[in-house]
Every structure is written in structure tokens, then in C-alpha cells.
Design a protein around this motif. Structure first.
Motif, PDB file in Angstrom:
ATOM      1  N   UNK A  20      28.084   7.075  -2.484  1.00  0.00           N
ATOM      2  CA  UNK A  20      27.556   7.771  -3.641  1.00  0.00           C
ATOM      3  C   UNK A  20      27.502   6.893  -4.878  1.00  0.00           C
ATOM      4  N   UNK A  21      28.218   5.792  -4.877  1.00  0.00           N
ATOM      5  CA  UNK A  21      28.287   4.935  -6.058  1.00  0.00           C
ATOM      6  C   UNK A  21      27.532   3.617  -5.876  1.00  0.00           C
ATOM      7  N   UNK A  22      26.747   3.533  -4.855  1.00  0.00           N
ATOM      8  CA  UNK A  22      26.053   2.288  -4.558  1.00  0.00           C
ATOM      9  C   UNK A  22      25.038   1.923  -5.643  1.00  0.00           C
ATOM     10  N   UNK A  23      24.263   2.892  -6.101  1.00  0.00           N
ATOM     11  CA  UNK A  23      23.286   2.623  -7.151  1.00  0.00           C
ATOM     12  C   UNK A  23      23.953   2.186  -8.441  1.00  0.00           C
ATOM     13  N   UNK A  24      25.056   2.835  -8.775  1.00  0.00           N
ATOM     14  CA  UNK A  24      25.778   2.478  -9.993  1.00  0.00           C
ATOM     15  C   UNK A  24      26.341   1.074  -9.900  1.00  0.00           C
ATOM     16  N   UNK A  25      26.953   0.749  -8.772  1.00  0.00           N
ATOM     17  CA  UNK A  25      27.537  -0.586  -8.602  1.00  0.00           C
ATOM     18  C   UNK A  25      26.464  -1.671  -8.620  1.00  0.00           C
ATOM     19  N   UNK A  26      25.347  -1.441  -7.948  1.00  0.00           N
ATOM     20  CA  UNK A  26      24.267  -2.427  -7.930  1.00  0.00           C
ATOM     21  C   UNK A  26      23.673  -2.607  -9.317  1.00  0.00           C
ATOM     22  N   UNK A  27      23.522  -1.529 -10.057  1.00  0.00           N
ATOM     23  CA  UNK A  27      22.965  -1.621 -11.407  1.00  0.00           C
ATOM     24  C   UNK A  27      23.905  -2.358 -12.353  1.00  0.00           C
ATOM     25  N   UNK A 143      19.171 -13.721  -9.059  1.00  0.00           N
ATOM     26  CA  UNK A 143      20.125 -12.962  -8.250  1.00  0.00           C
ATOM     27  C   UNK A 143      20.266 -11.524  -8.739  1.00  0.00           C
ATOM     28  N   UNK A 144      20.157 -11.303 -10.041  1.00  0.00           N
ATOM     29  CA  UNK A 144      20.211  -9.920 -10.532  1.00  0.00           C
ATOM     30  C   UNK A 144      18.989  -9.134 -10.066  1.00  0.00           C
ATOM     31  N   UNK A 145      17.847  -9.791  -9.962  1.00  0.00           N
ATOM     32  CA  UNK A 145      16.654  -9.124  -9.457  1.00  0.00           C
ATOM     33  C   UNK A 145      16.842  -8.721  -8.005  1.00  0.00           C
ATOM     34  N   UNK A 146      17.372  -9.622  -7.198  1.00  0.00           N
ATOM     35  CA  UNK A 146      17.590  -9.311  -5.788  1.00  0.00           C
ATOM     36  C   UNK A 146      18.604  -8.189  -5.602  1.00  0.00           C
ATOM     37  N   UNK A 147      19.675  -8.221  -6.371  1.00  0.00           N
ATOM     38  CA  UNK A 147      20.694  -7.184  -6.245  1.00  0.00           C
ATOM     39  C   UNK A 147      20.148  -5.838  -6.689  1.00  0.00           C
ATOM     40  N   UNK A 148      19.397  -5.818  -7.776  1.00  0.00           N
ATOM     41  CA  UNK A 148      18.868  -4.548  -8.256  1.00  0.00           C
ATOM     42  C   UNK A 148      17.774  -4.011  -7.344  1.00  0.00           C
ATOM     43  N   UNK A 149      16.960  -4.901  -6.792  1.00  0.00           N
ATOM     44  CA  UNK A 149      15.852  -4.463  -5.951  1.00  0.00           C
ATOM     45  C   UNK A 149      16.335  -3.992  -4.582  1.00  0.00           C
ATOM     46  N   UNK A 150      17.211  -4.742  -3.945  1.00  0.00           N
ATOM     47  CA  UNK A 150      17.583  -4.463  -2.564  1.00  0.00           C
ATOM     48  C   UNK A 150      18.992  -3.905  -2.390  1.00  0.00           C
ATOM     49  N   UNK A 151      19.777  -3.838  -3.446  1.00  0.00           N
ATOM     50  CA  UNK A 151      21.145  -3.367  -3.323  1.00  0.00           C
ATOM     51  C   UNK A 151      21.343  -1.913  -3.643  1.00  0.00           C
ATOM     52  N   UNK A 152      20.289  -1.194  -3.952  1.00  0.00           N
ATOM     53  CA  UNK A 152      20.414   0.220  -4.289  1.00  0.00           C
ATOM     54  C   UNK A 152      19.535   1.054  -3.380  1.00  0.00           C
ATOM     55  N   UNK A 153      19.777   2.349  -3.393  1.00  0.00           N
ATOM     56  CA  UNK A 153      18.964   3.244  -2.564  1.00  0.00           C
ATOM     57  C   UNK A 153      17.726   3.662  -3.332  1.00  0.00           C
ATOM     58  N   UNK A 154      16.785   4.277  -2.644  1.00  0.00           N
ATOM     59  CA  UNK A 154      15.508   4.651  -3.248  1.00  0.00           C
ATOM     60  C   UNK A 154      15.622   5.762  -4.271  1.00  0.00           C
ATOM     61  N   UNK A 155      16.495   6.708  -4.032  1.00  0.00           N
ATOM     62  CA  UNK A 155      16.565   7.863  -4.932  1.00  0.00           C
ATOM     63  C   UNK A 155      17.495   7.584  -6.108  1.00  0.00           C
ATOM     64  N   UNK A 156      17.137   6.578  -6.904  1.00  0.00           N
ATOM     65  CA  UNK A 156      17.970   6.179  -8.036  1.00  0.00           C
ATOM     66  C   UNK A 156      18.006   7.271  -9.090  1.00  0.00           C
TER      67      UNK A 156
END
Length: 158
Positions: A20-27, A143-156
Motif C-alpha cells: 500500500x505504500x509503494x507509490x509513496x516510497x517511490x515518489x 535514476x529518479x525518472x526510472x524510479x518514479x516511472x517504473x517503481x510505482x503502480x498505475x493507480x497513483x
């Protein structure tokens, strides 16, 4: 297939539910990397203010890298796959073209920053910190672009 971290198996920890916290951590991680990249470049610009020590045109790499960051993250993965995007000027093809141009800008900025590092600072045996600042700024934004693009789920936002 929302991100490349879906298939990674981390040791289970009962105290934190990362699902549940994946989007927050990636952001947060992407934001810290992006901020750190610009902070390093601002520090170099303040420490070496003259044109002879650090050419002011070297800031162009960071600007293009930042523009590419916004271009890449403006397109969702669903738009590229064609799941959620069917209208518009070019539809799925337009989203893929926009993403391709963004990644080319990002790679171009990263390669240009390496060229600046070695061509303007290492080979002439000048003070290396401004060249390292240009390189690290672009590498951290990459690296921040890659983490933000691919490290989060679609329903941000949902």
C-alpha cells in the motif's frame, strides 16, 4: 505489469506493508534524488561563479534532463500499452513517440554530461568538481525518472 519491482521478492516484514505504500516510497525516493541532483549543481554554480571556472552553458544538460523527466512521467504505462488511451492525435503511437523522445533527451543529457566532465575538466587537468556536479546532476535525475516511472503502480491518484 505495473512496475519492474512487482517480481522482486523482498524478505517479509510484518511491521511494514509495502504493497500500500509503494507509490509513496517511490515518489519520495525519486523526489530526493531529483532534489539532490539540482542541489549539487546549484552548489557547484555558487562555488565556481565565473565563466572560466564553470561554463554557464553546462547548465543546459540539467534543464533538458528535467524536461525529459516531465515528458517521460507525463505518459502512463497504460497509455503506452494502449489499455487506457485510444483517442488523441496519434493514440498509442503518439504516447510511444512522446516517451521515446523523452528517453532520447534523457540519454542525450547523460551522455553530454559525461562529455562535459571529461572534455572540459578531466583531460585539460582543471578542477574536476564542476564537471562531476554536471554529471551527478544528470545521473541522479535519470535514476529518479526510472524510479518514479517504473517503481510505482498505475493507480497513483486512485
Amino acid at each position: 505489469m505495473a512496475g519492474f519491482l512487482d517480481n522482486c521478492r523482498w524478505p517479509e516484514c510484518e511491521c511494514i506493508d509495502w504493497g500500500e505504500r509503494r507509490n509513496t516510497a517511490a515518489s519520495i525516493v525519486a523526489g530526493v534524488l531529483f532534489f539532490t541532483g539540482w542541489w549539487i549543481m546549484i552548489d557547484a554554480a555558487v562555488c565556481y561563479p565565473s565563466q572560466a571556472e564553470m561554463n554557464h552553458a553546462f547548465h543546459t544538460c540539467g534543464v533538458f534532463s528535467t524536461l525529459a523527466f516531465f515528458m517521460i512521467n507525463a505518459v502512463s504505462n497504460g497509455q503506452v500499452r494502449g489499455d487506457t488511451y485510444g483517442e488523441g492525435c496519434l493514440g498509442r503511437t503518439g504516447a510511444r513517440l512522446w516517451l521515446f523522445i523523452g528517453f532520447m533527451m534523457m540519454f542525450g543529457s547523460l551522455i553530454a554530461s559525461m562529455w562535459i566532465l571529461f572534455g572540459a575538466y578531466v583531460v585539460p587537468k582543471k578542477e574536476v568538481y564542476p564537471g562531476l556536479a554536471v554529471f551527478f546532476q544528470n545521473a541522479l535525475i535519470f535514476f529518479s525518472t526510472l524510479i518514479y516511472k517504473f517503481g510505482r503502480t498505475e493507480d497513483l491518484w486512485g
